[in-house]
Design a protein around this motif. Structure first.
Motif, PDB file in Angstrom:
ATOM      1  N   VAL A 189     -44.083 -11.720 -27.471  1.00  0.00           N
ATOM      2  CA  VAL A 189     -43.188 -11.184 -26.436  1.00  0.00           C
ATOM      3  C   VAL A 189     -41.737 -11.288 -26.883  1.00  0.00           C
ATOM      4  N   LEU A 190     -41.342 -12.460 -27.369  1.00  0.00           N
ATOM      5  CA  LEU A 190     -39.936 -12.715 -27.677  1.00  0.00           C
ATOM      6  C   LEU A 190     -39.419 -11.888 -28.849  1.00  0.00           C
ATOM      7  N   LYS A 191     -40.294 -11.510 -29.767  1.00  0.00           N
ATOM      8  CA  LYS A 191     -39.858 -10.752 -30.941  1.00  0.00           C
ATOM      9  C   LYS A 191     -40.257  -9.279 -30.857  1.00  0.00           C
ATOM     10  N   SER A 192     -40.521  -8.815 -29.638  1.00  0.00           N
ATOM     11  CA  SER A 192     -40.925  -7.425 -29.450  1.00  0.00           C
ATOM     12  C   SER A 192     -39.841  -6.645 -28.722  1.00  0.00           C
ATOM     13  N   SER A 193     -40.113  -5.364 -28.544  1.00  0.00           N
ATOM     14  CA  SER A 193     -39.172  -4.509 -27.806  1.00  0.00           C
ATOM     15  C   SER A 193     -39.177  -4.834 -26.318  1.00  0.00           C
ATOM     16  N   GLU A 194     -40.079  -5.715 -25.885  1.00  0.00           N
ATOM     17  CA  GLU A 194     -40.096  -6.139 -24.481  1.00  0.00           C
ATOM     18  C   GLU A 194     -38.915  -7.041 -24.152  1.00  0.00           C
ATOM     19  N   THR A 195     -38.241  -7.566 -25.180  1.00  0.00           N
ATOM     20  CA  THR A 195     -37.203  -8.579 -24.989  1.00  0.00           C
ATOM     21  C   THR A 195     -35.860  -8.117 -25.541  1.00  0.00           C
ATOM     22  N   GLU A 196     -34.791  -8.493 -24.841  1.00  0.00           N
ATOM     23  CA  GLU A 196     -33.425  -8.330 -25.329  1.00  0.00           C
ATOM     24  C   GLU A 196     -32.666  -9.617 -25.040  1.00  0.00           C
ATOM     25  N   VAL A 197     -31.876 -10.064 -26.001  1.00  0.00           N
ATOM     26  CA  VAL A 197     -31.041 -11.251 -25.812  1.00  0.00           C
ATOM     27  C   VAL A 197     -29.587 -10.794 -25.723  1.00  0.00           C
ATOM     28  N   HIS A 198     -28.993 -10.975 -24.548  1.00  0.00           N
ATOM     29  CA  HIS A 198     -27.595 -10.603 -24.332  1.00  0.00           C
ATOM     30  C   HIS A 198     -26.708 -11.843 -24.457  1.00  0.00           C
ATOM     31  N   LEU A 199     -25.514 -11.653 -25.003  1.00  0.00           N
ATOM     32  CA  LEU A 199     -24.572 -12.761 -25.128  1.00  0.00           C
ATOM     33  C   LEU A 199     -23.326 -12.482 -24.290  1.00  0.00           C
ATOM     34  N   VAL A 200     -22.952 -13.482 -23.490  1.00  0.00           N
ATOM     35  CA  VAL A 200     -21.785 -13.382 -22.611  1.00  0.00           C
ATOM     36  C   VAL A 200     -20.617 -14.097 -23.277  1.00  0.00           C
ATOM     37  N   THR A 201     -19.447 -13.475 -23.219  1.00  0.00           N
ATOM     38  CA  THR A 201     -18.272 -14.080 -23.835  1.00  0.00           C
ATOM     39  C   THR A 201     -17.041 -13.792 -22.992  1.00  0.00           C
ATOM     40  N   GLU A 210     -18.108 -17.864 -31.405  1.00  0.00           N
ATOM     41  CA  GLU A 210     -19.441 -18.399 -31.148  1.00  0.00           C
ATOM     42  C   GLU A 210     -20.435 -17.270 -30.880  1.00  0.00           C
ATOM     43  N   THR A 211     -19.967 -16.205 -30.244  1.00  0.00           N
ATOM     44  CA  THR A 211     -20.821 -15.043 -30.019  1.00  0.00           C
ATOM     45  C   THR A 211     -21.217 -14.403 -31.346  1.00  0.00           C
ATOM     46  N   ALA A 212     -20.254 -14.230 -32.233  1.00  0.00           N
ATOM     47  CA  ALA A 212     -20.538 -13.645 -33.544  1.00  0.00           C
ATOM     48  C   ALA A 212     -21.521 -14.510 -34.327  1.00  0.00           C
ATOM     49  N   ASP A 213     -21.321 -15.829 -34.286  1.00  0.00           N
ATOM     50  CA  ASP A 213     -22.229 -16.743 -34.988  1.00  0.00           C
ATOM     51  C   ASP A 213     -23.636 -16.685 -34.374  1.00  0.00           C
ATOM     52  N   GLY A 214     -23.687 -16.637 -33.045  1.00  0.00           N
ATOM     53  CA  GLY A 214     -24.981 -16.585 -32.363  1.00  0.00           C
ATOM     54  C   GLY A 214     -25.753 -15.322 -32.703  1.00  0.00           C
ATOM     55  N   ILE A 215     -25.043 -14.199 -32.770  1.00  0.00           N
ATOM     56  CA  ILE A 215     -25.698 -12.930 -33.115  1.00  0.00           C
ATOM     57  C   ILE A 215     -26.256 -12.988 -34.537  1.00  0.00           C
ATOM     58  N   ALA A 216     -25.486 -13.560 -35.450  1.00  0.00           N
ATOM     59  CA  ALA A 216     -25.960 -13.687 -36.833  1.00  0.00           C
ATOM     60  C   ALA A 216     -27.219 -14.541 -36.898  1.00  0.00           C
ATOM     61  N   GLU A 217     -27.261 -15.628 -36.139  1.00  0.00           N
ATOM     62  CA  GLU A 217     -28.439 -16.499 -36.138  1.00  0.00           C
ATOM     63  C   GLU A 217     -29.641 -15.805 -35.520  1.00  0.00           C
ATOM     64  N   LEU A 218     -29.430 -15.089 -34.433  1.00  0.00           N
ATOM     65  CA  LEU A 218     -30.528 -14.368 -33.792  1.00  0.00           C
ATOM     66  C   LEU A 218     -31.102 -13.310 -34.728  1.00  0.00           C
ATOM     67  N   ALA A 221     -33.207 -14.785 -37.437  1.00  0.00           N
ATOM     68  CA  ALA A 221     -34.508 -15.227 -36.927  1.00  0.00           C
ATOM     69  C   ALA A 221     -35.370 -14.052 -36.465  1.00  0.00           C
ATOM     70  N   ARG A 222     -34.838 -12.824 -36.632  1.00  0.00           N
ATOM     71  CA  ARG A 222     -35.543 -11.599 -36.232  1.00  0.00           C
ATOM     72  C   ARG A 222     -35.842 -11.574 -34.729  1.00  0.00           C
ATOM     73  N   LEU A 223     -34.901 -12.087 -33.961  1.00  0.00           N
ATOM     74  CA  LEU A 223     -34.992 -12.017 -32.512  1.00  0.00           C
ATOM     75  C   LEU A 223     -34.165 -10.823 -32.033  1.00  0.00           C
ATOM     76  N   PRO A 224     -34.625 -10.107 -31.019  1.00  0.00           N
ATOM     77  CA  PRO A 224     -33.984  -8.843 -30.620  1.00  0.00           C
ATOM     78  C   PRO A 224     -32.679  -9.040 -29.841  1.00  0.00           C
ATOM     79  N   VAL A 225     -31.565  -8.757 -30.495  1.00  0.00           N
ATOM     80  CA  VAL A 225     -30.258  -8.878 -29.850  1.00  0.00           C
ATOM     81  C   VAL A 225     -30.007  -7.633 -29.003  1.00  0.00           C
ATOM     82  N   GLY A 226     -29.513  -7.840 -27.786  1.00  0.00           N
ATOM     83  CA  GLY A 226     -29.275  -6.725 -26.880  1.00  0.00           C
ATOM     84  C   GLY A 226     -27.830  -6.274 -26.873  1.00  0.00           C
TER      85      GLY A 226
END
Length: 335
Positions: A189-201, A210-218, A221-226
């Motif tokens: 679920v977490l690594k599929s198109s069912e999921t988006e990770v949004h970052l608030v800044t 910290e947002t830029a660093d978090g996006i790079a880490e996501l 890890a091949r996690l879907p950034v929104g």
């Protein structure tokens, strides 16, 4: 600023909201849940940090470990909320896979559940993500999803990748059995198109970095950034042309303008000259902040993600303000 309209059918079913502490990620998560529930949809807003921030925003009593309706969205949609308790989630897990029944309750009384979740922080994250993903996959008897969308008020940016990726580690440690299978199901679920990770800044250097660093880490890890959501954006009082005029204007011209406007004149018992320096100082401070904010917008623009902005509410955050932000999110297509 918006990335353009997106149809509801294109919005992932699990919306994870993270951000540096103080950026208002819980507020954004709550507003997003309201926005997604508009037009008769049903959303579940999940809290995983035990702060009861959702209850405070919706001006309701503390949330128990059960899914409870907390709001009605425009168009008749419903927002449910769940504050996940790791101990009770572990009891659910033990009952689901090992049918412990009364034995599980006995373990809780003995303190074994609290002991297990305390000495193994990773286990807490497994339980929290697992519970949220279960809500994403759950269907009713007719085969329809129980919730159209699940919104997770997730841990801060510095911890979000490890939090979401913990099941990958667990699946690697437990090669077979129900734990392995459950961990793999969560990661599907977490690594599929069912999921988006949004970052608030905010438009400030530290949250943006910290947002830029978090996006790079996501991404690593091949996690879907929104999307990136800039919260608490102050209104633009002066544009670039006005600021340039402020930088070059002469003091005497400002004093004359104030006098002509009847400010600081004899009728008020004052002197326009006395107002010039405070006004110029204030304008200089605004110009500095404006420049810094524009620089941070440029940094965010280089991240290659849709960018949205939510206004700073002059009267502070209350339930009415939450609905106002939800409306703004829908206008910008983040629903």
């Amino acid at each position: 600023m918006s990335a353009g309209l997106v149809s509801l059918e294109d919005v992932s079913r699990l919306q994870v909201v993270s951000g540096k502490g103080g950026t208002g990620k819980t507020t954004v998560a709550a507003a997003l849940a309201l926005a997604l529930a508009t037009e008769g949809k049903r959303t579940l807003l999940v809290e995983v940090e035990g702060r009861q921030g959702i209850a405070q925003l919706f001006e309701t009593e503390a949330l128990p470990y059960e899914e409870r309706k907390i709001a009605v969205a425009p168009g008749g949609g419903e927002v449910y909320a769940l504050a996940i308790d790791p101990e009770l989630a572990l009891l659910d897990y033990l009952q689901m896979f090992y049918k412990l029944g009364g034995a599980g309750r006995a373990l809780k009384k003995l303190g074994a559940i609290d002991f297990a979740t305390t000495i193994a922080p990773g286990l807490r994250d497994v339980l929290l993500t697992g519970k949220a993903c279960e809500a994403v996959r759950r269907k009713d008897r007719s085969g329809r999803f129980a919730y159209d969308h699940v919104v997770m008020d997730a841990p801060p940016t510095g911890r979000i990748t490890r939090f979401l990726n913990v099941n990958d580690e667990v699946a690697g440690l437990a090669k077979i059995g129900p734990i392995h299978n459950q961990a793999q199901a969560v990661m599907r679920v977490l690594k599929s198109s069912e999921t988006e990770v949004h970052l608030v800044t905010l438009l400030e250097e530290m949250p943006v970095q910290e947002t830029a660093d978090g996006i790079a880490e996501l991404r690593a890890a091949r996690l879907p950034v929104g999307r990136v959501i800039v919260n608490m954006v102050r209104p633009e009082v002066l544009d670039a042309a006005d600021l340039e005029l402020v930088r070059t204007v002469e003091r005497s011209s400002v004093a004359q303008a104030l006098s002509a406007a009847g400010l600081g004149g004899a009728r008020r018992g004052g002197n326009a000259e006395k107002l010039v320096d405070p006004l110029l100082v204030q304008a200089a401070e605004y110009a500095e902040r404006y420049t810094l904010e524009q620089e941070q917008r440029a940094v965010l623009g280089e991240l290659g993600l849709p960018l949205h902005e939510l206004p700073l509410l002059a009267e502070g955050m209350d339930l009415a303000g939450l609905y106002e932000l939800a409306t703004e999110l829908r206008k910008q297509g983040l629903s």
